[in-house]
Design an enzyme around this catalytic site. Structure first.
Site, PDB file in Angstrom:
ATOM      1  N   ASP A   1     -15.960  18.694  19.493  1.00 39.17           N
ATOM      2  CA  ASP A   1     -16.358  17.398  20.034  1.00 39.17           C
ATOM      3  C   ASP A   1     -15.353  16.890  21.051  1.00 39.17           C
ATOM      4  O   ASP A   1     -14.143  17.044  20.892  1.00 39.17           O
ATOM      5  CB  ASP A   1     -16.463  16.358  18.902  1.00 39.17           C
ATOM      6  CG  ASP A   1     -17.692  16.584  18.051  1.00 39.17           C
ATOM      7  OD1 ASP A   1     -18.689  17.086  18.585  1.00 39.17           O
ATOM      8  OD2 ASP A   1     -17.656  16.241  16.864  1.00 39.17           O
TER       9      ASP A   1
ATOM     10  N   ARG B   1     -14.547  24.541  17.194  1.00 42.24           N
ATOM     11  CA  ARG B   1     -13.166  24.186  16.908  1.00 42.24           C
ATOM     12  C   ARG B   1     -12.684  24.834  15.602  1.00 42.24           C
ATOM     13  O   ARG B   1     -11.491  25.109  15.424  1.00 42.24           O
ATOM     14  CB  ARG B   1     -13.024  22.666  16.817  1.00 42.24           C
ATOM     15  CG  ARG B   1     -11.563  22.239  16.681  1.00 42.24           C
ATOM     16  CD  ARG B   1     -11.346  20.768  16.920  1.00 42.24           C
ATOM     17  NE  ARG B   1      -9.946  20.428  16.771  1.00 42.24           N
ATOM     18  CZ  ARG B   1      -9.016  20.605  17.700  1.00 42.24           C
ATOM     19  NH1 ARG B   1      -9.360  21.127  18.860  1.00 42.24           N
ATOM     20  NH2 ARG B   1      -7.763  20.275  17.492  1.00 42.24           N
TER      21      ARG B   1
ATOM     22  N   LYS C   1     -19.670  20.583   5.731  1.00 44.12           N
ATOM     23  CA  LYS C   1     -19.334  21.303   6.964  1.00 44.12           C
ATOM     24  C   LYS C   1     -17.838  21.555   7.071  1.00 44.12           C
ATOM     25  O   LYS C   1     -17.395  22.674   7.337  1.00 44.12           O
ATOM     26  CB  LYS C   1     -19.809  20.506   8.174  1.00 44.12           C
ATOM     27  CG  LYS C   1     -19.268  20.988   9.524  1.00 44.12           C
ATOM     28  CD  LYS C   1     -19.714  20.073  10.637  1.00 44.12           C
ATOM     29  CE  LYS C   1     -19.127  20.502  11.975  1.00 44.12           C
ATOM     30  NZ  LYS C   1     -17.708  20.147  12.127  1.00 44.12           N
ATOM     31  N   ASN C   2     -17.029  20.510   6.882  1.00 45.09           N
ATOM     32  CA  ASN C   2     -15.593  20.657   7.093  1.00 45.09           C
ATOM     33  C   ASN C   2     -14.945  21.573   6.047  1.00 45.09           C
ATOM     34  O   ASN C   2     -13.950  22.241   6.335  1.00 45.09           O
ATOM     35  CB  ASN C   2     -14.915  19.291   7.105  1.00 45.09           C
ATOM     36  CG  ASN C   2     -15.285  18.487   8.349  1.00 45.09           C
ATOM     37  OD1 ASN C   2     -15.714  19.046   9.350  1.00 45.09           O
ATOM     38  ND2 ASN C   2     -15.132  17.177   8.282  1.00 45.09           N
TER      39      ASN C   2
ATOM     40  N   MET D   1      -7.571   7.306  15.172  1.00 45.70           N
ATOM     41  CA  MET D   1      -7.242   8.710  15.406  1.00 45.70           C
ATOM     42  C   MET D   1      -7.664   9.219  16.778  1.00 45.70           C
ATOM     43  O   MET D   1      -6.916   9.914  17.458  1.00 45.70           O
ATOM     44  CB  MET D   1      -7.866   9.563  14.307  1.00 45.70           C
ATOM     45  CG  MET D   1      -7.374  11.008  14.312  1.00 45.70           C
ATOM     46  SD  MET D   1      -7.924  11.908  12.842  1.00 45.70           S
ATOM     47  CE  MET D   1      -7.026  11.069  11.552  1.00 45.70           C
TER      48      MET D   1
ATOM     49  N   ASP E   1     -14.590  10.213  10.346  1.00 46.84           N
ATOM     50  CA  ASP E   1     -15.916  10.731  10.689  1.00 46.84           C
ATOM     51  C   ASP E   1     -17.044   9.765  10.363  1.00 46.84           C
ATOM     52  O   ASP E   1     -18.179   9.971  10.801  1.00 46.84           O
ATOM     53  CB  ASP E   1     -16.162  12.057   9.962  1.00 46.84           C
ATOM     54  CG  ASP E   1     -15.443  13.223  10.629  1.00 46.84           C
ATOM     55  OD1 ASP E   1     -14.997  13.057  11.777  1.00 46.84           O
ATOM     56  OD2 ASP E   1     -15.338  14.294  10.004  1.00 46.84           O
TER      57      ASP E   1
END
Length: 434
Positions: free
Chosen positions: A121, A97, A22-23, A341, A319
């Site tokens: 998110d 995003r 996905k990223n 983070m 993640d």
């Protein structure tokens, strides 16, 4: 709002293929804006966030052709700059995003870019200063309209420069790289992110004609070129999904093989789950997780309690901290989970406590988990998914729990995981989509 009904306590068995990353997809898809020539991308995951970004590109004027279930050809020959002022663009860009990464390519190729404050998110503050400070160093003029929350960039003649990033932001680095490849002169980016997905972006740009050195390090040197051409690109498997499946196998005592995991690109993910007690074997690029009746958390050499925390690459990815936390609830031993983070990412632990987990939320960033060694199984409850990663952590908890669980707001899970219910049901899970 859709929901999952999960009947827990079932042992799973079989092989599963991870989806495309996905990223990586969110970066790679935006890079097609850098050229008028065709770009073919394969192993694209069929998930909500990626599909929304493809729809956004199409509505911006990019010619999009799907040639296979996971393969698209993009041709950004005639991008409509006026569309950036439309109400539909505002709604689309705010919904995901990943839309922030159209800024670098648009600025590089057209000299202008604009974007409403993007969504994503709700896991804590996610500032974009790194992106805009770097664009300004390249010569762009940046303005922010607080009334409509719109970012504006103008810069017809970007020029290479040296920059030290204030944080090793993955999306920030990707955006800066895409702006710099067409800038005049040499750009040096120090404290750059170096995740595999960022490396994939750089390698794709090099095939398109960009000149980038230092790929895989935290210093990238980019010599600007006049134009880029087309290319073919295949995306990596999703490391977050792979880590999720490792955790799922341990929690449910299941025997699972994760196919074609591209192990060399996983960094500390396998070793971190091993320290949580999960056994695994590497068979080529496949990961085999044998069934375990129990698993024990490691300690440090002096016997002190293990800490699992997130770090910039090649450290453990933030993640997967939600998955590590839920795995620890049924391990033998104690672990401190430290989410550095994002300050809101651990707030889903109240649901795990309601399921019977022993967790002390020390502060917004840290939680101590006292594992129950599968002696006190979690119990099924009704709960709501707050974000993508916490949603899958709760799904894993529900699959290991006794009885029936209902997870609401699974649109969050669908944003990042392709047909997760169907693929896990094929392994023997009992998940119904309501």
């Amino acid at each position: 709002m859709a929901s999952f009904e999960v009947i827990g306590g079932r042992t799973l068995h079989g092989e599963i293929i991870p989806q495309g990353a996905k990223n990586e997809a969110l970066q790679i898809l935006c890079a097609v804006l850098l050229t008028s020539e065709p770009v073919t991308i394969s192993n694209i995951p069929n998930i909500r966030d990626v599909n929304k970004l493809i729809e956004l590109l199409r509505d911006m004027g990019v010619d999009v052709e799907q040639t296979a279930p996971d393969t698209y050809v993009f041709k950004a020959e005639d991008v409509n700059l006026d569309y950036l002022s439309s109400e539909k663009f505002v709604d689309q860009a705010r919904a995901i995003r990943g839309s922030v990464m159209i800024l670098g390519p648009m600025l590089a190729r057209y000299g202008v870019a604009k974007l409403p404050k993007p969504g994503g998110d709700k896991i804590g503050r996610r500032r974009l200063d790194t992106h805009f400070l770097a664009f300004e160093k390249l010569g762009a003029k940046f303005t922010y309209d607080a009334n409509d929350s719109f970012y504006h960039l103008e810069g017809k003649n970007l020029k290479g420069t040296y920059m030290l990033l204030d944080e090793a932001s993955v999306t920030g680095t990707a955006n800066i790289v895409m702006a710099a490849v067409l800038a005049e002169g040499i750009t040096t980016i120090y404290n750059a992110a170096c995740e595999p997905y960022l490396q994939q972006l750089c390698k794709m740009l090099v095939r398109m004609g960009a000149k980038i050195s230092g790929i895989g390090s935290n210093m990238l040197i980019i010599e600007g070129v006049e134009k880029l051409g087309g290319t073919d690109h295949r995306m990596l498997p999703d490391m977050i999904e792979i880590g999720s499946f490792i955790g799922l196998a341990g929690m449910t005592g299941s025997e699972i093989t994760i196919k074609d995991a591209q192990i060399r690109e996983l960094g500390l993910i396998p070793d971190t789950f091993r320290r949580l007690g999960i056994n695994m074997e590497f068979h080529g690029d496949d990961i085999f997780i044998p069934a375990q009746d129990s698993y024990a958390i490691d300690t440090y050499i002096d016997g002190s309690i293990l800490t699992v925390s997130d770090h910039t690459w090649p450290g453990f990815t933030p993640d997967l901290l939600s998955i590590a936390l839920v795995v620890a609830t049924q391990a033998k031993g104690t672990v401190l989970i430290h989410q550095k983070m994002f300050e809101s990412r651990l707030f889903f632990v109240d649901k795990l406590i309601d399921m019977g987990a022993q967790i002390i939320l020390c502060d917004p960033h840290r939680a101590t988990v006292i594992g129950q060694n599968k002696q006190v199984p979690l119990r099924g409850i009704s709960m709501t998914s707050p974000d993508i990663r916490a949603g899958v952590a709760l799904l894993i908890a529900a699959l290991s729990a006794e009885g029936r669980s209902v997870i609401h707001n699974i649109e969050q899970i669908d944003r990042g995981y392709q047909n997760i219910d169907g693929r896990l049901n094929a392994l023997g899970a009992q998940i119904s989509r309501l």
